[in-house]
Design an enzyme around this catalytic site. Structure first.
Site, PDB file in Angstrom:
ATOM      1  N   LEU A  25      39.158   5.171  17.578  1.00 58.94           N
ATOM      2  CA  LEU A  25      37.725   5.387  17.775  1.00 58.94           C
ATOM      3  C   LEU A  25      37.493   5.599  19.265  1.00 58.94           C
ATOM      4  CD1 LEU A  25      34.843   3.336  16.159  1.00 58.94           C
ATOM      5  CD2 LEU A  25      34.701   4.148  18.507  1.00 58.94           C
ATOM      6  N   ILE A  26      36.845   6.711  19.603  1.00 57.21           N
ATOM      7  CA  ILE A  26      36.662   7.104  20.998  1.00 57.21           C
ATOM      8  C   ILE A  26      35.175   7.267  21.273  1.00 57.21           C
ATOM      9  CG2 ILE A  26      37.312   8.779  22.781  1.00 57.21           C
ATOM     10  CD1 ILE A  26      39.520   9.716  20.710  1.00 57.21           C
ATOM     11  N   GLY A  28      31.947   8.529  23.829  1.00 55.68           N
ATOM     12  CA  GLY A  28      31.658   9.542  24.850  1.00 55.68           C
ATOM     13  C   GLY A  28      32.489  10.793  24.696  1.00 55.68           C
ATOM     14  N   SER A  30      31.461  14.014  23.669  1.00 55.49           N
ATOM     15  CA  SER A  30      30.782  15.313  23.598  1.00 55.49           C
ATOM     16  C   SER A  30      31.356  16.328  24.577  1.00 55.49           C
ATOM     17  CB  SER A  30      29.277  15.149  23.841  1.00 55.49           C
ATOM     18  OG  SER A  30      29.045  14.599  25.132  1.00 55.49           O
ATOM     19  N   SER A  31      32.004  15.843  25.655  1.00 59.19           N
ATOM     20  CA  SER A  31      32.573  16.749  26.651  1.00 59.19           C
ATOM     21  C   SER A  31      33.593  15.993  27.488  1.00 59.19           C
ATOM     22  CB  SER A  31      31.469  17.321  27.555  1.00 59.19           C
ATOM     23  OG  SER A  31      30.852  16.278  28.306  1.00 59.19           O
ATOM     24  N   GLY A  32      34.192  16.692  28.444  1.00 59.63           N
ATOM     25  CA  GLY A  32      35.053  16.057  29.429  1.00 59.63           C
ATOM     26  C   GLY A  32      36.227  15.286  28.864  1.00 59.63           C
ATOM     27  N   GLY A  34      36.441  12.543  27.061  1.00 56.78           N
ATOM     28  CA  GLY A  34      36.357  12.121  25.670  1.00 56.78           C
ATOM     29  C   GLY A  34      36.714  13.224  24.700  1.00 56.78           C
ATOM     30  N   SER A 148      37.868   4.502  36.524  1.00 54.29           N
ATOM     31  CA  SER A 148      37.799   5.596  37.491  1.00 54.29           C
ATOM     32  C   SER A 148      38.695   5.283  38.678  1.00 54.29           C
ATOM     33  CB  SER A 148      36.350   5.779  37.980  1.00 54.29           C
ATOM     34  OG  SER A 148      36.295   6.635  39.110  1.00 54.29           O
ATOM     35  N   TYR A 161      27.966   3.008  41.295  1.00 61.31           N
ATOM     36  CA  TYR A 161      28.903   3.500  40.273  1.00 61.31           C
ATOM     37  C   TYR A 161      30.216   2.728  40.353  1.00 61.31           C
ATOM     38  CZ  TYR A 161      32.068   6.647  37.793  1.00 61.31           C
ATOM     39  OH  TYR A 161      33.005   7.166  36.933  1.00 61.31           O
TER      40      TYR A 161
END
Length: 268
Positions: A25-26, A28, A30-32, A34, A148, A161
């Site tokens: 299960l992942i 985020g 929708s892009s990048g 993920g 990150s 951040y």
């Protein structure tokens, strides 16, 4: 504390290619990163549950026969509960969902700081807390928290951040010991700077609104460096990093992902 009485549990857990039922299960997706992680595991015949706020926006390449796309807002307890009711057993959870913010901390609204912490930090904790009972009961499972490369060095203009990601690093290290007793593994993947992602475009407040004139001279060389970095990360680097973390059999906690992140990790 008497260190001779401490019991440290760091399980050596890895999923083998021969495992018959593997569900990841992942968040985020929708892009990048993920999206890349989703496609990476699908290509290797995993059952993948990809989550995002708006599932109608899903656009994955390759064979999607083993894919389910479900709605999720990691800042909403009800959304998380509904997700796990629908998802069923999960072998691996990848906490990738996050939001970004770059700018001078002096003018960063506290409302934005709270949003960063709610999504990047508390959202990760909430997802972990939701999946732990089933993994503990089975005495198996893997949690991968994506942070990150800002956690690998001191980066200016990213104070809030960085705080949201550093918190996850400390949380994950502690949780790895806590859940190791029950045979559950917890990992960190630390991606570098990926210019091809929507990190900047998806910022809640545009960078130029968080950079008052007094900071212009300070910020100029920093932004020039971002415009032409010596090393960068690709989405596929992060997908490889997650794959390696899931299949690690050494008990390793941290996986830097991307040449720039690896260089930072080696320099520490």
């Amino acid at each position: 504390m008497d260190r001779t009485r401490q019991h440290v549990y760091l399980p050596i857990i890895a999923l083998k290619e021969t495992d018959m039922t593997r569900t990841i299960l992942i968040t985020g997706t929708s892009s990048g990163y993920g999206k890349a992680i989703t496609e990476h595991f699908l290509a290797r015949d995993w059952n993948v549950i990809a989550t995002m706020r708006r599932p109608e926006a899903a656009n994955f390449g390759g064979n999607t026969n083993r894919l389910r796309v479900l709605p999720l807002d990691v800042t909403d307890e009800a959304s998380i509960a509904t997700l796990f009711e629908s998802a069923g057993p999960v072998d691996v959870l990848v906490n990738n969902a996050g939001i970004g913010a770059v700018g001078a901390f002096e003018v960063t609204p506290m409302s934005l700081v709270r949003q960063l912490l709610e999504t990047n930090t508390i959202g990760v904790m909430a997802m972990c807390q939701a999946v732990i009972p089933q993994m503990r009961a089975r005495r198996s499972g893997i949690i991968v928290n994506v942070t990150s490369s800002v956690t690998l060095g001191a980066f200016p203009l990213a104070a809030a951040y960085t705080a949201s990601k550093q918190a996850v690093e400390g949380f994950t290290g502690s949780l790895a010991h806590e859940l190791g007793y029950f045979g559950v593994s917890v990992k960190l993947v630390e991606p570098g700077y990926a210019p091809t992602t929507n990190f900047g475009a998806n910022a809640i407040i545009p960078f130029d609104q968080l950079l008052p004139g007094e900071y212009a001279d300070f910020a100029k060389p920093i932004m020039e460096g971002f415009a032409s970095p010596a090393l960068t990360t690709r989405e596929s680097d992060v997908a490889d990093g997650v794959w390696n973390a899931v299949h690690d059999a050494s008990g390793r906690l941290r996986f830097a992902a991307g040449p720039d992140a690896v260089a930072l990790a080696e320099a520490r």
